[in-house]
Design a protein around this motif. Structure first.
Motif, PDB file in Angstrom:
ATOM      1  N   VAL A 497      22.464 -11.872 -25.920  1.00  0.00           N
ATOM      2  CA  VAL A 497      21.246 -12.493 -27.638  1.00  0.00           C
ATOM      3  C   VAL A 497      20.697 -11.231 -27.262  1.00  0.00           C
ATOM      4  O   VAL A 497      19.822 -12.220 -26.887  1.00  0.00           O
ATOM      5  N   HIS A 498      19.983 -10.599 -28.443  1.00  0.00           N
ATOM      6  CA  HIS A 498      19.042 -10.475 -28.699  1.00  0.00           C
ATOM      7  C   HIS A 498      17.543 -10.883 -28.668  1.00  0.00           C
ATOM      8  O   HIS A 498      18.062 -12.749 -29.280  1.00  0.00           O
ATOM      9  N   PRO A 499      16.422 -10.843 -28.221  1.00  0.00           N
ATOM     10  CA  PRO A 499      14.984 -11.261 -28.909  1.00  0.00           C
ATOM     11  C   PRO A 499      15.971 -11.448 -30.232  1.00  0.00           C
ATOM     12  O   PRO A 499      15.134 -13.478 -30.799  1.00  0.00           O
ATOM     13  N   THR A 500      15.895 -11.203 -31.497  1.00  0.00           N
ATOM     14  CA  THR A 500      16.074 -11.897 -32.186  1.00  0.00           C
ATOM     15  C   THR A 500      17.295 -12.601 -32.781  1.00  0.00           C
ATOM     16  O   THR A 500      17.300 -13.556 -33.962  1.00  0.00           O
ATOM     17  N   GLY A 501      17.456 -13.413 -31.967  1.00  0.00           N
ATOM     18  CA  GLY A 501      19.215 -14.348 -31.664  1.00  0.00           C
ATOM     19  C   GLY A 501      20.198 -13.503 -32.341  1.00  0.00           C
ATOM     20  O   GLY A 501      21.570 -14.058 -32.923  1.00  0.00           O
ATOM     21  N   LYS A 502      20.488 -11.782 -32.198  1.00  0.00           N
ATOM     22  CA  LYS A 502      21.598 -11.076 -32.760  1.00  0.00           C
ATOM     23  C   LYS A 502      22.110 -10.928 -31.187  1.00  0.00           C
ATOM     24  O   LYS A 502      21.668 -11.273 -30.848  1.00  0.00           O
ATOM     25  N   ALA A 503      23.703 -10.816 -31.860  1.00  0.00           N
ATOM     26  CA  ALA A 503      24.360 -10.980 -30.751  1.00  0.00           C
ATOM     27  C   ALA A 503      25.512  -9.463 -30.623  1.00  0.00           C
ATOM     28  O   ALA A 503      25.910  -9.154 -31.208  1.00  0.00           O
ATOM     29  N   VAL A 504      25.517  -9.506 -29.216  1.00  0.00           N
ATOM     30  CA  VAL A 504      26.462  -8.484 -28.917  1.00  0.00           C
ATOM     31  C   VAL A 504      27.598  -9.332 -27.835  1.00  0.00           C
ATOM     32  O   VAL A 504      27.375  -9.745 -26.177  1.00  0.00           O
ATOM     33  N   VAL A 505      28.932  -9.400 -28.042  1.00  0.00           N
ATOM     34  CA  VAL A 505      29.995  -9.121 -27.325  1.00  0.00           C
ATOM     35  C   VAL A 505      31.072  -8.760 -26.950  1.00  0.00           C
ATOM     36  O   VAL A 505      31.541  -8.140 -27.877  1.00  0.00           O
ATOM     37  N   ARG A 506      31.471  -8.460 -25.669  1.00  0.00           N
ATOM     38  CA  ARG A 506      32.836  -7.338 -25.055  1.00  0.00           C
ATOM     39  C   ARG A 506      32.766  -7.889 -24.771  1.00  0.00           C
ATOM     40  O   ARG A 506      33.600  -8.797 -23.158  1.00  0.00           O
ATOM     41  N   LEU A 507      34.581  -7.084 -24.594  1.00  0.00           N
ATOM     42  CA  LEU A 507      35.432  -8.000 -24.434  1.00  0.00           C
ATOM     43  C   LEU A 507      36.326  -6.662 -24.004  1.00  0.00           C
ATOM     44  O   LEU A 507      36.222  -5.159 -23.888  1.00  0.00           O
ATOM     45  N   SER A 508      37.503  -7.764 -22.401  1.00  0.00           N
ATOM     46  CA  SER A 508      38.333  -7.162 -22.259  1.00  0.00           C
ATOM     47  C   SER A 508      39.726  -6.133 -22.833  1.00  0.00           C
ATOM     48  O   SER A 508      40.442  -5.657 -22.226  1.00  0.00           O
ATOM     49  N   VAL A 509      40.388  -7.047 -23.955  1.00  0.00           N
ATOM     50  CA  VAL A 509      41.024  -7.052 -24.607  1.00  0.00           C
ATOM     51  C   VAL A 509      40.919  -5.652 -26.145  1.00  0.00           C
ATOM     52  O   VAL A 509      39.802  -5.614 -26.016  1.00  0.00           O
ATOM     53  N   GLN A 510      41.512  -5.027 -26.678  1.00  0.00           N
ATOM     54  CA  GLN A 510      42.132  -4.269 -27.244  1.00  0.00           C
ATOM     55  C   GLN A 510      42.296  -4.220 -28.957  1.00  0.00           C
ATOM     56  O   GLN A 510      43.736  -4.747 -28.517  1.00  0.00           O
ATOM     57  N   ILE A 609      18.824 -21.380 -32.168  1.00  0.00           N
ATOM     58  CA  ILE A 609      19.283 -20.654 -30.775  1.00  0.00           C
ATOM     59  C   ILE A 609      18.393 -18.949 -31.560  1.00  0.00           C
ATOM     60  O   ILE A 609      18.248 -18.324 -30.424  1.00  0.00           O
ATOM     61  N   GLN A 610      17.794 -19.247 -32.421  1.00  0.00           N
ATOM     62  CA  GLN A 610      17.184 -17.661 -32.785  1.00  0.00           C
ATOM     63  C   GLN A 610      15.418 -18.038 -31.546  1.00  0.00           C
ATOM     64  O   GLN A 610      15.138 -17.516 -31.175  1.00  0.00           O
ATOM     65  N   GLN A 611      15.293 -18.265 -32.116  1.00  0.00           N
ATOM     66  CA  GLN A 611      13.807 -18.922 -31.305  1.00  0.00           C
ATOM     67  C   GLN A 611      14.033 -19.577 -30.219  1.00  0.00           C
ATOM     68  O   GLN A 611      13.300 -18.985 -29.457  1.00  0.00           O
ATOM     69  N   ILE A 612      15.344 -19.938 -29.598  1.00  0.00           N
ATOM     70  CA  ILE A 612      15.363 -20.081 -27.788  1.00  0.00           C
ATOM     71  C   ILE A 612      15.436 -18.506 -27.287  1.00  0.00           C
ATOM     72  O   ILE A 612      15.275 -17.966 -26.528  1.00  0.00           O
ATOM     73  N   ALA A 613      15.999 -17.714 -27.874  1.00  0.00           N
ATOM     74  CA  ALA A 613      16.210 -16.043 -27.967  1.00  0.00           C
ATOM     75  C   ALA A 613      15.016 -15.376 -28.000  1.00  0.00           C
ATOM     76  O   ALA A 613      14.977 -14.462 -26.619  1.00  0.00           O
TER      77      ALA A 613
END
Ligand code: MCN
Ligand code: CUN
Length: 795
Positions: A497-510, A609-613
């Motif tokens: 979760v980036h500082p501004t509360g946007k996120a990236v999720v990385r998967l091992s499926v395709q 969650i954004q403030q927490i991030a």
């Protein structure tokens, strides 16, 4: 056009899940519908060369000689590679994903029509193709083994004489269940019905064929491979083993994929050839199959010849099922199956029924046909299993003169029996099979349909109603029971979760079109209260995603979906501690309310969650034990498979004059537990039903006695179009999986599994007045006509 039926007590997804789950439009679609998808064939690298493969015209022949001199002299050609050249590097053979070996380029013999014999690397695709014609191969023909029923004849030519000591075409034997207990039940049963059932060889035929771009950097010693793969990490390990390259120097990138359907799980010789081509020339090398190559040489599906028997009491209690299977694996066992399960999950052939005993014996053989086996939304061979048991159940109902829906309702595993251990050792997690079938009957108007059928029969009309129900086992592992080539079947997931509360999720499926960029963002969004629009999903790149076993057997939601939910919960736990410091209360005094931590009893005191991030990344100290940032990673090893189920009802009209089958209505009720994105689920079901319709009515990869493939183009291999496809009517029930963190079960193959028996049962039901009791797919007009001729013509 399609119709969606909400169940009477509607589980309104959007209301219950205001943040994550619901009918969100697919995030990937803007690029697909605008032609901005980036597929393997879109990869263009400076200096890139092109590879084409010379394939065997013969099904079985000894290679006497290969003369490549004319091809090498072609001005556009950079390299011509033969099996002999590969053998010198120890690369002529490669392991398959089911513990066999397969020729990369033939050295001794060719073993199926379409097998890879040599390849050319040239300046462009045209030169490569032209040069193929300049290669002169002398073959000495050998008699082929085409019909699996004769593969073990004492005088059958031995196909796999490459295997040490091999003197026959036996591939493997496998059994499951208790033979003696089953025999005892059969011996004392009132009624035994048996049927020979063939599930013909079919092909997934994805819109995009298979291919790759291999780029070996000899300075860095790094190989980058863009390829059409459903399992990038597993493929990387295999390349490391085959090519002897260090695994950390191999990057497999699976870009957008235009449909996989299991066709993109195996490793194909073309991938290895492209890698060798790049190693040899020092240039990037692209290989893309054409349609015929895809249909004739890559992973087929099914090809099971089954004899099934069902034992029951006179009043219709099913007691036991027994089956003997002859499995045709083609020239190499090139399927992908967990090591302990050489026949995939065919053991689920007991279906949705509560049985006393069951037994299966299987013999798998080699034939001179293309390798494969596990493909085409097969749910690891559950397609074959469900087809068998559902034919048997309907056959039994006919024999007992019972209604096929009633017979099923009377024999289902009941809700109070879960977790239910089947006689073949599977533990079904949950379901309410009767509720699902009743819902299908409600939508279809089952009783009215039967009344209508009786009336039409009086006028000589051939209307049929087919029922099928199924249970699938999807979500392989757990890793203690399941591995592919020793790689345990578990999946990783990383979340940032980036500082501004946007996120990236990385998967091992395709994803191959299933919409993972949307649904995995929805899972994380639901757990963290972040809008799915603010969550990016990264997949299909071994350098940028955690290790895992890839997408097949509808395992993404059961395994990686669980990983995504749990990794988000891990982030949330961390966020709670940071929030407690921000709000100056104990962590336990905080309540999680859709994206915020609130002080219990004081909703005014809350942080999002954004403030927490921002705080997690911000200046100043963090609470003890929190290192900073809002990241987590996890590897999820599922405790069990998930067991989705469904009930399908098909209504057909058979033209008494032409024997053409028209599917008038098709009702599909699926239960995949918690529904993440109902729209995507419907899309998956529509696609699967269309697959099933194709298999039931028109698709078959057939061979002539010499082993010539008769399904090598889309002129011969028929797939359904909008014209043959009815308006699907879908419904659903929801029994969440008790062991899955969000209760979701897989759904990607359900409809392909469940629909063929419903259609075949419907056609046989239509032909009942003519005395027809069995028919093998595909139900082409000629086959149906022949069946009709065996009996009185319609009155
Ligand atoms: N989904 C959901 N709620 C659930 C279950 C699933 O919203 N309770 C969503 C998932 O989030 C995912 C999709 O439905 O977006 C399919 O999920 P799942 O059942 O987990 O299956 P996989 O993602 O693992 O996909 C594999 C499966 C297989 S094995 C074949 S074969 C197949 C299929 O998916 N190939 C496909 N569907 C396909 N669809 C397309 N368009 N292309 C293919 O090649
Ligand atoms: Cu069996 S076809 Mo899907 O499992 O990729």
């Amino acid at each position: 056009m399609t119709t969606v039926h909400e169940p009477p007590a509607a589980h309104v997804d959007n209301d219950q899940h205001p943040v994550g789950y619901g009918r969100m439009l697919r995030k990937e679609d803007p690029r697909f519908v605008r032609g901005r998808g980036r597929y393997t064939d879109d990869v263009q690298l400076p200096g890139m060369l092109h590879l084409a493969i010379l394939r065997s015209p013969m099904a079985h022949a000894r290679i006497v000689s290969i003369d490549t001199s004319a091809a090498e002299a072609h001005p556009g050609v950079k390299a011509v590679i033969t099996g002999e050249a590969l053998a010198a590097q120890g690369l002529a053979w490669m392991p398959t994903l089911s513990n066999d070996v397969q020729a990369v380029l033939a050295t001794d013999k060719v073993r199926f029509q379409g097998q890879e014999v040599a390849c050319v690397v040239a300046q462009d695709r045209y030169a490569a193709r032209d040069a193929l014609e300049l290669i002169d191969v002398e073959y000495e023909m050998l008699p082929p083994v085409i019909d699996a029923r004769h593969a073990l004849d004492p005088d059958a030519p031995v196909i796999r004489d490459d295997l040490e000591g091999k003197t026959d075409n036996h591939c493997f034997d496998w059994e499951t269940g208790d033979a003696a207990a089953t025999e005892a039940v059969f011996a004392s049963a009132d009624v035994v019905v048996s049927e020979d059932v063939v599930y013909p060889r079919v092909h997934p035929a994805p819109m995009e064929t298979c291919g790759c771009v291999a780029d070996y950097d000899s300075v860095e010693g790094r190989l980058t491979l863009w390829s059409t793969t459903q399992a990038p990490h597993a493929h990387r390990t295999l390349y490391a083993i085959v090519a002897g390259l260090p695994e950390h120097k191999i990057r497999v990138i699976s870009p957008d994929i235009g449909g996989g359907f299991g066709n993109k799980v195996p490793i194909y010789p073309g991938y290895v050839c492209a890698i060798v081509g790049s190693l040899l020339t020092g240039k990037p090398v692209k290989w893309m199959e054409d349609r015929s190559e895809n249909l004739t040489s890559t992973g087929f599906a099914r090809d099971y010849i089954m004899r099934g028997e069902i034992a029951a009491t006179r009043d219709g209690k099913i007691l036991a099922i027994r089956t003997n299977v002859l499995a045709d694996h083609g020239a190499f066992n090139g399927t992908a199956a967990p090591v302990k399960f050489p026949a995939g999950f065919f053991g689920v052939f007991t279906g949705s029924y509560d049985l006393q005993a069951a037994y299966c014996k299987m013999t798998a053989v080699y034939t001179n046909k293309a390798p494969g086996g596990v493909a085409y939304a097969c749910s690891f061979r559950i397609t074959e299993a469900v087809y068998l048991v559902e034919r048997l159940a309907s056959r039994l109902a006919d024999e007992l003169q019972q209604d096929p829906a009633t017979l099923r309702l009377d024999n289902f595993v009941r809700p109070d029996q879960f977790p239910y251990a089947t006689p073949t050792g599977w533990v079904y997690d949950s379901g309410d099979y009767a509720a699902t079938l009743r819902e299908a009957m409600r939508i279809a108007g089952y009783d009215e349909l039967r009344t209508e059928q009786a009336q039409r029969r009086e006028h000589g009309e051939l209307m049929g109603i087919g029922v099928s129900t199924f249970t699938e086992a999807v979500g392989a592992g757990p890793r203690k029971h399941m591995d592919i080539l020793g790689l345990g079947m578990a999946d990783g997931c990383d979340l940032r979760v980036h500082p501004t509360g946007k996120a990236v999720v990385r998967l091992s499926v395709q994803s191959q079109g299933q919409g993972h960029e949307t649904t995995f963002a929805q899972i994380v969004g639901e757990e963290l209260g972040i809008s799915p629009d603010d969550i990016d999903v990264v997949h299909g790149d071994t350098d940028n995603t955690p290790f895992g076993l890839g997408t097949y057997g509808s395992r993404s939601t059961p395994v990686s979906g669980a990983a995504a939910a749990l990794v988000a919960r891990k982030v949330r736990d961390k966020a709670r501690i940071i929030a407690s410091a921000m709000l100056e209360v104990a962590p336990d005094d905080l309540e999680w309310v859709k994206g915020s931590f609130q002080v219990a009893g004081d909703p005014g005191k809350a942080v999002t969650i954004q403030q927490i991030a921002m705080r997690a990344h911000g200046a100043g100290d963090l609470p003890e034990g929190i290192e900073g940032s809002l990241d987590a990673q996890i590897t999820y090893n599922p405790p069990n498979l998930t067991y989705p189920n469904g009930a399908y009802i098909c209504v057909v009209d058979v033209d008494p004059g032409t024997a053409q089958v028209k599917v008038r209505r098709f009702v599909a009720v699926d239960d995949c537990g918690t529904r993440i994105n109902p729209m995507i689920i419907e899309g998956q079901v529509h696609g699967g039903l269309t697959d099933g319709l194709g298999m039931a009515l028109m698709e078959i990869i057939a061979f002539d006695p010499d082993g010539n493939c008769l399904g090598g183009s889309l002129m011969d291999y028929l797939i359904p179009t909008a014209l043959e496809t009815p308006d699907w009517e879908t419904g659903f029930t929801v029994t969440p999986s008790p062991h899955h963190p969000i209760g979701a079960k897989g759904v990607g193959e359900s409809a392909t599994v469940g629909s063929p028996p419903a259609i075949v049962n419907a056609v046989i039901d239509a032909l009942k007045p003519l005395g027809v009791t069995a028919l093998d797919m595909p139900l082409t007009p000629s086959r149906v006509w022949e069946a009709m001729q065996g009996h009185a013509t319609p009155p």
